[in-house]
Scaffold this motif. Structure first.
Motif, PDB file in Angstrom:
ATOM      1  N   ALA A 260       0.832  -1.202   0.000  1.00 56.47           N
ATOM      2  CA  ALA A 260       0.000   0.000   0.000  1.00 56.47           C
ATOM      3  C   ALA A 260       0.870   1.257   0.000  1.00 56.47           C
ATOM      4  CB  ALA A 260      -0.923  -0.011   1.214  1.00 56.47           C
ATOM      5  N   TRP A 261       1.949   1.236   0.785  1.00 59.85           N
ATOM      6  CA  TRP A 261       2.820   2.413   0.882  1.00 59.85           C
ATOM      7  C   TRP A 261       3.559   2.678  -0.428  1.00 59.85           C
ATOM      8  CZ3 TRP A 261       3.479   6.453   3.978  1.00 59.85           C
ATOM      9  CH2 TRP A 261       4.676   7.171   3.898  1.00 59.85           C
ATOM     10  N   VAL A 262       4.227   1.674  -0.957  1.00 56.15           N
ATOM     11  CA  VAL A 262       5.040   1.882  -2.160  1.00 56.15           C
ATOM     12  C   VAL A 262       4.175   2.213  -3.369  1.00 56.15           C
ATOM     13  CG1 VAL A 262       6.658   0.767  -3.760  1.00 56.15           C
ATOM     14  CG2 VAL A 262       6.926   0.450  -1.298  1.00 56.15           C
ATOM     15  N   SER A 263       2.992   1.617  -3.450  1.00 55.37           N
ATOM     16  CA  SER A 263       2.126   1.856  -4.613  1.00 55.37           C
ATOM     17  C   SER A 263       1.530   3.259  -4.617  1.00 55.37           C
ATOM     18  CB  SER A 263       1.010   0.810  -4.686  1.00 55.37           C
ATOM     19  OG  SER A 263       0.071   0.964  -3.633  1.00 55.37           O
ATOM     20  N   LYS A 264       1.723   4.020  -3.534  1.00 55.38           N
ATOM     21  CA  LYS A 264       1.366   5.439  -3.569  1.00 55.38           C
ATOM     22  C   LYS A 264       2.297   6.202  -4.500  1.00 55.38           C
ATOM     23  CE  LYS A 264      -0.296   5.852   1.231  1.00 55.38           C
ATOM     24  NZ  LYS A 264      -0.051   6.531   2.546  1.00 55.38           N
ATOM     25  N   PHE A 265       3.541   5.705  -4.599  1.00 55.92           N
ATOM     26  CA  PHE A 265       4.581   6.428  -5.327  1.00 55.92           C
ATOM     27  C   PHE A 265       4.851   5.856  -6.715  1.00 55.92           C
ATOM     28  CE2 PHE A 265       5.314   6.579  -0.771  1.00 55.92           C
ATOM     29  CZ  PHE A 265       5.437   7.937  -0.521  1.00 55.92           C
ATOM     30  N   ALA A 266       4.694   4.544  -6.861  1.00 55.31           N
ATOM     31  CA  ALA A 266       5.078   3.892  -8.118  1.00 55.31           C
ATOM     32  C   ALA A 266       4.088   2.789  -8.458  1.00 55.31           C
ATOM     33  CB  ALA A 266       6.480   3.301  -7.993  1.00 55.31           C
ATOM     34  N   THR A 267       3.840   2.621  -9.732  1.00 56.56           N
ATOM     35  CA  THR A 267       3.015   1.511 -10.206  1.00 56.56           C
ATOM     36  C   THR A 267       3.777   0.203 -10.016  1.00 56.56           C
ATOM     37  OG1 THR A 267       1.963   2.920 -11.856  1.00 56.56           O
ATOM     38  CG2 THR A 267       1.799   0.539 -12.195  1.00 56.56           C
ATOM     39  N   LEU A 268       3.125  -0.786  -9.464  1.00 64.46           N
ATOM     40  CA  LEU A 268       3.725  -2.104  -9.288  1.00 64.46           C
ATOM     41  C   LEU A 268       3.354  -2.985 -10.471  1.00 64.46           C
ATOM     42  CD1 LEU A 268       3.076  -2.708  -5.475  1.00 64.46           C
ATOM     43  CD2 LEU A 268       5.017  -1.577  -6.600  1.00 64.46           C
ATOM     44  N   TYR A 269       4.326  -3.783 -10.920  1.00 59.17           N
ATOM     45  CA  TYR A 269       4.138  -4.641 -12.083  1.00 59.17           C
ATOM     46  C   TYR A 269       4.397  -6.102 -11.717  1.00 59.17           C
ATOM     47  CZ  TYR A 269       4.258  -0.337 -14.854  1.00 59.17           C
ATOM     48  OH  TYR A 269       3.983   0.906 -15.370  1.00 59.17           O
ATOM     49  N   PRO A 270       3.791  -7.036 -12.456  1.00 58.86           N
ATOM     50  CA  PRO A 270       4.092  -8.454 -12.215  1.00 58.86           C
ATOM     51  C   PRO A 270       5.594  -8.720 -12.282  1.00 58.86           C
ATOM     52  CG  PRO A 270       2.209  -8.253 -13.686  1.00 58.86           C
ATOM     53  CD  PRO A 270       2.770  -6.851 -13.506  1.00 58.86           C
TER      54      PRO A 270
END
Length: 313
Positions: A260-270
């Motif tokens: 939740a924290w990191v996805s505030k800043f960057a899109t997460l990919y498979p």
């Protein structure tokens, strides 16, 4: 030297059967074999004595983990069918295990994320996740060598639970985070303390990202195969001596909070990899400090996931 390490491991885990037995645990691997062209995707057999070639089972499946994860439930369903079918098994002696994930978009690391590790340093527990990164080029396989660079004299060990992202997302809620997780693997966050703590303006990146500084493996264990990722024994041995021994229950920020924290800043990919922090017992905080040297052998192990063994050269 790598061949010697592999032979030693294979004396413990020998291939004695020619066909797989059904297992509820899904352990996805990337591997190479002399008779195969390029990397292949596989399943560790339920008896842990060999590898099922998923690409031989279904030629439409991709040959890399990231492409497999990008295909989502369709690819996972094919792997489940292979898991419940009696199939030929490649002996471990005939395959080379690669990192379960290679060339991810990002490797996200978390600093001071174990309560007992904070106590070891006599520092307060962080109120927010401390995030840094490794370059993906630092990733090597579970039994590959760790190369001490000539630029560092203070190379240290850190066993970590690694989380592998399975579904793209941005601004992911903690309550939805596990839906974006493919599974877990063992990571060794090899660290050059001189560069991490004194050089490069005390920015951590360069000390963490030398080539070979991120062994991963032995398999991507799917999340439904893990009883509780936040209550697993985690340990590291150097030359057979236990240096780190703790539990993932000591994590300050759990998987859901980190995503939740990191996805505030960057899109997460498979295929993105999260290294979730290390417990106490690292070399730099020992009195006197201890650092890795050529000839050492490091084993990192996490309950229900397995272990990786890397020779230092």
């Amino acid at each position: 030297m790598l061949a010697c390490v592999r032979r030693r491991l294979l004396t413990v885990i020998l291939q004695t059967q020619k066909f797989s037995q059904p297992s509820r645990d899904m352990r996805l691997v990337q591997f190479q074999a002399p008779h195969l062209a390029g990397p292949h995707l596989g399943l560790e057999a339920g008896d842990e004595r060999g590898v099922i070639d998923l690409n031989a089972f279904d030629s439409t499946l991709p040959k890399t983990m990231i492409e497999f994860l990008e295909q989502g439930e369709a690819a996972l369903s094919a792997a489940k069918r292979a898991q419940t079918t009696t199939l030929p098994v490649l002996p471990r002696s005939e395959v080379t295990f690669l990192s379960p994930v290679t060339r991810p978009d990002k490797v996200v690391c978390v600093g001071m994320n174990y309560v007992d590790h904070c106590k070891e340093q006599n520092v307060p527990v962080p109120k927010e996740p401390i995030i840094f990164s490794k370059f993906p080029s630092s990733i090597v396989g579970p039994y590959d060598e760790i190369v001490i660079p000539p630029e560092s004299q203070e190379v240290d060990w850190e066993v970590e639970l690694a989380v592998v992202i399975g579904k793209k997302g941005k601004h992911i809620k903690a309550t939805d985070a596990m839906a974006h997780v493919a599974g877990f693997t063992v990571a060794h966050d090899v660290s050059a303390r001189d560069w991490q703590m004194r050089r490069n303006g005390k920015q951590w990146l360069l000390g963490k990202t030398f080539d070979t500084f991120c062994p991963l493996g032995p398999a991507l264990v799917t999340k439904d195969s893990i009883t509780d990722p936040h209550n697993l024994k985690i340990s590291c041995q150097v030359n057979g001596k236990v240096m780190q021994s703790s539990s993932t229950s000591q994590m300050v920020f759990k998987t859901e909070e980190l995503i939740a924290w990191v996805s505030k800043f960057a899109t997460l990919y498979p295929g993105d990899v999260f290294l979730t922090g290390t417990p106490p017992g690292v070399g730099v905080f020992r009195k006197p400090p201890i650092f890795l040297k050529k000839g050492d052998e490091v084993q990192c192990e996490i309950e229900e996931i397995g272990f990786i063994v890397n020779k230092v050269v």
